[in-house]
Design an enzyme around this catalytic site. Structure first.
Site, short mmCIF file in Angstrom:
data_model
loop_
_atom_site.label_atom_id
_atom_site.label_comp_id
_atom_site.label_asym_id
_atom_site.label_seq_id
_atom_site.Cartn_x
_atom_site.Cartn_y
_atom_site.Cartn_z
N HIS A 26 2.25 6.62 -5.11
CA HIS A 26 2.07 7.98 -4.59
C HIS A 26 1.72 8.98 -5.70
O HIS A 26 1.83 10.17 -5.50
CB HIS A 26 3.30 8.46 -3.81
N GLU A 79 0.47 2.73 5.20
CA GLU A 79 1.88 2.31 5.30
C GLU A 79 2.85 3.46 5.52
O GLU A 79 3.99 3.24 5.89
CB GLU A 79 2.31 1.52 4.05
N ASN A 80 2.39 4.70 5.29
CA ASN A 80 3.30 5.85 5.44
C ASN A 80 2.82 6.87 6.48
O ASN A 80 3.28 8.01 6.49
CB ASN A 80 3.45 6.60 4.10
N HIS A 126 -1.09 -3.25 -3.67
CA HIS A 126 0.00 -2.31 -3.40
C HIS A 126 1.16 -2.70 -4.31
O HIS A 126 1.87 -3.68 -4.05
CB HIS A 126 0.38 -2.43 -1.92
N HIS A 177 0.71 2.69 -3.57
CA HIS A 177 2.19 2.57 -3.51
C HIS A 177 2.94 3.58 -4.35
O HIS A 177 3.98 4.06 -3.91
CB HIS A 177 2.68 1.17 -3.87
N ASP A 184 -2.17 6.05 -0.22
CA ASP A 184 -1.15 6.19 0.83
C ASP A 184 -1.27 7.56 1.50
O ASP A 184 -1.17 8.59 0.84
CB ASP A 184 0.25 6.07 0.21
N ASN A 226 4.55 -2.32 1.55
CA ASN A 226 5.93 -2.71 1.79
C ASN A 226 6.53 -2.05 3.03
O ASN A 226 7.50 -2.52 3.59
CB ASN A 226 6.80 -2.40 0.56
N HIS A 227 5.95 -0.92 3.49
CA HIS A 227 6.45 -0.26 4.70
C HIS A 227 5.79 -0.78 5.98
O HIS A 227 5.96 -0.20 7.06
CB HIS A 227 6.25 1.26 4.61
FE LIG Z 1 3.43 4.39 0.14
FE LIG Z 2 4.51 1.24 -0.69
#
Ligand SMILES: [Fe+2]
Ligand SMILES: [Fe+2]
Length: 265
Positions: free
Chosen positions: A182, A43-44, A155, A180, A12, A71-72
Site C-alpha cells: 500500500h 483484494e481490498n 503480491h 500489497h 491495491d 492475501n485478502h
Molecule cells: Fe492490499
Molecule cells: Fe495484501
C-alpha cells in the site's frame, strides 16, 4: 493493429475511497494516456477486506480489464464461489491446489491484442504458499506464443523477493510489479532484456490513514495491543498507477511512467 500497447497498472484499491477516486478519474486517465489495457488489484475493494462481484463490476464498468488479488482474497466468503463467475478475476497462482479460480488469464484489448496477467503471492511474511518462482515457470510454460504482453502482479511484503522476481523473469514478461504494501516505490526500471519492474505500485486509497485504515483504530492496536476493528477511510484517495508501453511483437517494455492523482483539497 498498432504494434505497441499502453497498459495502466493500478495497485491495491482500498474500499470506498479508492473506488470513488477511480470513478472520478479513471475514464479520463484511460483516455488521456490512450490506454489499451488496465489491471487493478481488488483484494481490498470491499471496505479493505476482499472482493465482491458487485464492487468488482464497478471497476470493470470503469474500464478495468482484469482484477488481481492477494492475501485478502477470501475475506468475503462469497468470493470462494464468485471468483469462478468471471475469467477477468485472478488469484495468486501459487495458492494451494484446492483454491478455486485461476492464477492467470488472457484477455483481449479492443483492437485484438492479447494480454496475459499472472498473479503470484510472496512467501516472506505472507503465510505458507507454494514457491512463486516455480509457479511463474509453470504458468509461463502454458502461455501461448501469440500473447502480446505479459504482466505479473507479485503480491508480497518484502522488496527483495519482488526484486528477485523482476530479475528472474527478465526477458520473459513485459512487467513484474509488486502490490500489497500500500506504499508506492519510485524504483521503476526497465531491465536489460525488456522487463519493466517496480517494487510496489502503491495503494489507490486515502493516505490520511495507516495503509488505508482509520489511524485511530490502527494506532490503538499498535499501542495498546488489544483487539480493535479496522475501518477503511472512505474519502480523499490518491490514485497511484503506473503506465507502461509494450512492443506487441517482442512483449518488451519500451517506456515506464508513474502516475499520481492527489485528492482535491
Ligand atoms: Fe492490499
Ligand atoms: Fe495484501
Amino acid at each position: 493493429m498498432s504494434d505497441s500497447l499502453n497498459i495502466l497498472i493500478i495497485g491495491d484499491v482500498l474500499g470506498k475511497a479508492g473506488r470513488r477516486a477511480l470513478r472520478d478519474h479513471l475514464p479520463n486517465l484511460l483516455d488521456e494516456h490512450q490506454i489499451d489495457f488496465c489491471v487493478a488489484n481488488g483484494e481490498n475493494i470491499a471496505a479493505g477486506f476482499g472482493t465482491t462481484l458487485k464492487l468488482a463490476d464497478e471497476l470493470f464498468t470503469l474500464g478495468v480489464d482484469v482484477i488481481t488479488n492477494g492475501n485478502h482474497c477470501w475475506d468475503q466468503r462469497s468470493f470462494l464461489e464468485d471468483i469462478e463467475e468471471d475469467d477477468r478475476f485472478v488469484r495468486p497462482a501459487n495458492f494451494s491446489k484446492y483454491a478455486p479460480g485461476n492464477g492467470w488469464t488472457i484477455q483481449e484489448t479492443r483492437d485484438g491484442h492479447k494480454v496475459a496477467v499472472i498473479n503470484l503471492i510472496g512467501q516472506v511474511f505472507m503465510g505458507t504458499w507454494d514457491c512463486p518462482f516455480e509457479a511463474a515457470d509453470r504458468v509461463l510454460a502454458e502461455i501461448p506464443d501469440d500473447v502480446n504482453a505479459i504482466l505479473v502482479d507479485l503480491h508480497a511484503e518484502v522488496t527483495s523477493e519482488k526484486m528477485g522476481m523482476g530479475w528472474y523473469l527478465d526477458g520473459q514478461v513485459s512487467m513484474v510489479y509488486g502490490t500489497h504494501t500500500h506504499v508506492p516505490t519510485c524504483d521503476e526500471i526497465i531491465h536489460p532484456s525488456g522487463t519493466a519492474f517496480q517494487s510496489d505500485i502503491g495503494m489507490t486509497g486515502s493516505y490520511n490513514s495507516i495503509i488505508g485504515m482509520k489511524k485511530e483504530g490502527a494506532l490503538r492496536r499498535m499501542v495498546q495491543r488489544l483487539p480493535q476493528r479496522f475501518e477503511a477511510v472512505e474519502r480523499g484517495a490518491t490514485i497511484f498507477a503506473t503506465k507502461i508501453t509494450v512492443n506487441a511483437q517482442t512483449r518488451q517494455t519500451t517506456h515506464i511512467q508513474r502516475i499520481c492523482i492527489r485528492p482535491e483539497a
